[in-house]
Scaffold this motif. Structure first.
Motif, PDB file in Angstrom:
ATOM      1  N   GLY A 193      -3.343   1.697   8.968  1.00 37.78           N
ATOM      2  CA  GLY A 193      -3.939   2.485  10.041  1.00 37.78           C
ATOM      3  C   GLY A 193      -3.181   3.774  10.304  1.00 37.78           C
ATOM      4  N   ASP A 194      -1.854   3.706  10.322  1.00 42.39           N
ATOM      5  CA  ASP A 194      -1.038   4.902  10.556  1.00 42.39           C
ATOM      6  C   ASP A 194      -1.192   5.908   9.418  1.00 42.39           C
ATOM      7  OD1 ASP A 194      -0.154   3.762  12.889  1.00 42.39           O
ATOM      8  OD2 ASP A 194       1.785   3.112  12.083  1.00 42.39           O
ATOM      9  N   ALA A 195      -1.293   5.404   8.181  1.00 44.66           N
ATOM     10  CA  ALA A 195      -1.437   6.304   7.026  1.00 44.66           C
ATOM     11  C   ALA A 195      -2.773   7.036   7.066  1.00 44.66           C
ATOM     12  CB  ALA A 195      -1.303   5.507   5.724  1.00 44.66           C
ATOM     13  N   PHE A 196      -3.840   6.340   7.444  1.00 38.71           N
ATOM     14  CA  PHE A 196      -5.153   6.979   7.522  1.00 38.71           C
ATOM     15  C   PHE A 196      -5.161   8.064   8.595  1.00 38.71           C
ATOM     16  CE2 PHE A 196      -6.674   4.112   4.506  1.00 38.71           C
ATOM     17  CZ  PHE A 196      -8.008   4.352   4.231  1.00 38.71           C
ATOM     18  N   LYS A 197      -4.498   7.794   9.709  1.00 40.34           N
ATOM     19  CA  LYS A 197      -4.439   8.801  10.772  1.00 40.34           C
ATOM     20  C   LYS A 197      -3.605  10.003  10.340  1.00 40.34           C
ATOM     21  CE  LYS A 197      -5.006   5.632  14.687  1.00 40.34           C
ATOM     22  NZ  LYS A 197      -4.348   5.002  15.867  1.00 40.34           N
ATOM     23  N   ALA A 198      -2.462   9.750   9.727  1.00 39.16           N
ATOM     24  CA  ALA A 198      -1.574  10.837   9.324  1.00 39.16           C
ATOM     25  C   ALA A 198      -2.245  11.749   8.301  1.00 39.16           C
ATOM     26  CB  ALA A 198      -0.272  10.267   8.762  1.00 39.16           C
ATOM     27  N   LEU A 223      -9.335  -5.409  -2.350  1.00 40.70           N
ATOM     28  CA  LEU A 223      -9.547  -3.962  -2.275  1.00 40.70           C
ATOM     29  C   LEU A 223     -10.625  -3.527  -3.268  1.00 40.70           C
ATOM     30  CD1 LEU A 223      -5.767  -3.167  -2.640  1.00 40.70           C
ATOM     31  CD2 LEU A 223      -7.004  -2.770  -0.537  1.00 40.70           C
ATOM     32  N   PRO A 224     -11.478  -2.561  -2.905  1.00 41.49           N
ATOM     33  CA  PRO A 224     -12.388  -1.973  -3.903  1.00 41.49           C
ATOM     34  C   PRO A 224     -11.554  -1.229  -4.946  1.00 41.49           C
ATOM     35  CG  PRO A 224     -13.033  -1.365  -1.664  1.00 41.49           C
ATOM     36  CD  PRO A 224     -11.664  -1.972  -1.574  1.00 41.49           C
ATOM     37  N   PRO A 225     -11.876  -1.359  -6.242  1.00 42.14           N
ATOM     38  CA  PRO A 225     -10.999  -0.799  -7.284  1.00 42.14           C
ATOM     39  C   PRO A 225     -10.693   0.688  -7.141  1.00 42.14           C
ATOM     40  CG  PRO A 225     -12.584  -2.298  -8.254  1.00 42.14           C
ATOM     41  CD  PRO A 225     -12.985  -2.143  -6.811  1.00 42.14           C
ATOM     42  N   PRO A 251       4.676   1.857  -2.509  1.00 37.96           N
ATOM     43  CA  PRO A 251       6.138   2.008  -2.629  1.00 37.96           C
ATOM     44  C   PRO A 251       6.847   2.065  -1.280  1.00 37.96           C
ATOM     45  CG  PRO A 251       5.020   3.436  -4.199  1.00 37.96           C
ATOM     46  CD  PRO A 251       3.940   2.877  -3.301  1.00 37.96           C
ATOM     47  N   GLY A 252       6.316   2.859  -0.363  1.00 37.85           N
ATOM     48  CA  GLY A 252       6.946   2.960   0.954  1.00 37.85           C
ATOM     49  C   GLY A 252       6.882   1.659   1.721  1.00 37.85           C
ATOM     50  N   PHE A 253       5.745   0.956   1.589  1.00 41.23           N
ATOM     51  CA  PHE A 253       5.581  -0.326   2.291  1.00 41.23           C
ATOM     52  C   PHE A 253       6.584  -1.358   1.778  1.00 41.23           C
ATOM     53  CE2 PHE A 253       3.532  -4.502   2.807  1.00 41.23           C
ATOM     54  CZ  PHE A 253       3.286  -4.492   4.169  1.00 41.23           C
ATOM     55  N   MET A 254       6.717  -1.440   0.445  1.00 38.97           N
ATOM     56  CA  MET A 254       7.634  -2.427  -0.134  1.00 38.97           C
ATOM     57  C   MET A 254       9.095  -2.089   0.163  1.00 38.97           C
ATOM     58  SD  MET A 254       5.756  -3.279  -3.766  1.00 38.97           S
ATOM     59  CE  MET A 254       6.886  -4.637  -4.135  1.00 38.97           C
ATOM     60  N   GLU A 255       9.406  -0.800   0.251  1.00 39.59           N
ATOM     61  CA  GLU A 255      10.768  -0.414   0.604  1.00 39.59           C
ATOM     62  C   GLU A 255      11.067  -0.786   2.054  1.00 39.59           C
ATOM     63  OE1 GLU A 255      13.631   3.577   0.652  1.00 39.59           O
ATOM     64  OE2 GLU A 255      11.530   3.711   0.030  1.00 39.59           O
ATOM     65  N   ASN A 271      -6.863   4.807  -5.464  1.00 45.74           N
ATOM     66  CA  ASN A 271      -6.678   6.195  -5.035  1.00 45.74           C
ATOM     67  C   ASN A 271      -5.962   6.329  -3.695  1.00 45.74           C
ATOM     68  OD1 ASN A 271      -7.905   7.197  -7.314  1.00 45.74           O
ATOM     69  ND2 ASN A 271      -9.916   7.432  -6.375  1.00 45.74           N
ATOM     70  N   TYR A 272      -6.226   5.406  -2.762  1.00 49.17           N
ATOM     71  CA  TYR A 272      -5.747   5.612  -1.395  1.00 49.17           C
ATOM     72  C   TYR A 272      -4.785   4.546  -0.885  1.00 49.17           C
ATOM     73  CZ  TYR A 272      -9.472   9.037  -1.512  1.00 49.17           C
ATOM     74  OH  TYR A 272     -10.264  10.092  -1.868  1.00 49.17           O
ATOM     75  N   LEU A 273      -4.860   3.325  -1.409  1.00 54.26           N
ATOM     76  CA  LEU A 273      -3.964   2.273  -0.929  1.00 54.26           C
ATOM     77  C   LEU A 273      -2.743   2.099  -1.820  1.00 54.26           C
ATOM     78  CD1 LEU A 273      -4.546   0.732   1.679  1.00 54.26           C
ATOM     79  CD2 LEU A 273      -6.617   1.702   0.691  1.00 54.26           C
ATOM     80  N   MET A 274      -2.934   2.193  -3.133  1.00 52.90           N
ATOM     81  CA  MET A 274      -1.798   2.025  -4.038  1.00 52.90           C
ATOM     82  C   MET A 274      -0.679   3.031  -3.770  1.00 52.90           C
ATOM     83  SD  MET A 274      -0.648   0.048  -6.398  1.00 52.90           S
ATOM     84  CE  MET A 274      -1.954  -0.761  -7.319  1.00 52.90           C
TER      85      MET A 274
END
Length: 309
Positions: free
Chosen positions: A292-297, A98-100, A112-116, A105-108
């Protein structure tokens, strides 16, 4: 019949010339990789590697065996991953580049939701400003732009990579804002020297009507990281051309202002890259869908468009 573990240990050791590096790629210990290779050699009745204190070197028999396996191992891995995905939840180490600034800003915030949702997936995220080699370096996915689409790599576009001209309000306080990109040459420029080429890239800006104008930024300050360009602009040291995604929050809260707002540079796309396989491992597939879903939402593609002033 050889186990998949023995074949994986052999192929990764052959690729990297090291049991230690192969172990890191496979999330095993060097001793386990060495043991698997030794078992394979014993079962085949031939020595596959010449071992030294510095490096492993394939023997003639080892080279022949490697060519015989070819890309069949990847197919076996994909088939096993698919079967396990149907019979259980996604699991395993998920290695992503990932670019730092963009990643933080956008992936981190998605983590939490992904790991849950997928507790058996262990994220291993590398924050780096470079196009990685997904196959050779063992990445499951990468996010960024400008990657070489070598055979077997898929790019899924997430958003445009548009650059815009920004400066701090303090820097512009006693200066007249330029009316078009040519006027940027009258201001102090914050530019980047690319490590791979050693060059400073100057860009052409365009507007919604398709007109293009060269943006003659002065080389008042030269750095080698976009994050440093952003920090320099926030400190009031001049004007920088930066990706919208990296400056959006600073524009929203007034720490930066956009100059020549009808103009932007088109630097391609921010994409999600992953190895193209007939059957993706479940851990990779759910990650791709989650992002992909997060970017659309969040409508990030629209928000990152520099063409929308």
């Amino acid at each position: 019949m050889e186990t998949l573990a023995n074949l994986e240990a052999f192929m990764r050791s052959a690729e990297h010339g090291s049991f230690s590096e192969a172990a890191r790629r496979l999330s095993l210990t060097p001793a386990a990789v060495s043991r698997n290779v030794a078992m394979l050699e014993r079962n085949l009745g031939v020595r596959l590697f010449s071992r030294s204190t510095r490096r492993l070197t394939l023997t003639e028999a080892g080279e022949t065996f490697r060519h015989s396996i070819g890309d069949k191992l990847e197919g076996l891995q994909a088939a096993i991953a698919s079967v396990s995905a149907d019979g259980g939840e996604p699991a395993g180490t998920l290695k992503v580049s990932l670019p730092p600034t963009f990643g933080l800003n956008y992936l981190m915030p998605l983590l939490p939701g992904f790991m849950e949702r997928y507790p058996r997936i262990r994220p291993e995220w590398h924050f780096e400003n470079r196009p990685v080699d997904l196959i050779i370096e063992g990445y499951d996915a990468a996010i960024g732009g400008g990657f070489d689409l070598s055979p077997g790599i898929v790019a899924r576009t997430l958003a445009p990579a548009h650059l815009i001209a920004v400066a701090s309000p303090a820097y512009m306080r006693h200066r007249v804002p330029p009316v078009d990109p040519t006027g940027l040459g009258d201001l102090d420029g914050i530019v980047m020297r690319y490590l791979r080429t050693g060059r400073i890239r100057h860009r052409t800006m365009r507007d919604a009507a398709g007109r293009e104008v060269f943006a003659p930024l002065r080389e008042s300050l030269v750095v080698n990281e976009p994050a440093a360009m952003l920090e320099a602009a926030l400190l009031g040291l001049g004007v920088a051309l930066l990706v919208v995604a990296d400056v959006l929050s600073a524009l929203d809260d007034g720490r930066l202002v956009r100059l020549v707002p009808r103009w932007y540079c088109d630097a391609g796309a921010i994409s999600l890259y992953y190895p193209s396989r007939t059957l993706l491992p479940a851990k990779t597939r759910v990650f791709i869908d989650w992002v992909g879903d997060a970017f659309k939402a969040r409508k990030l593609a629209e928000r990152f468009a520099g063409s929308l002033s």
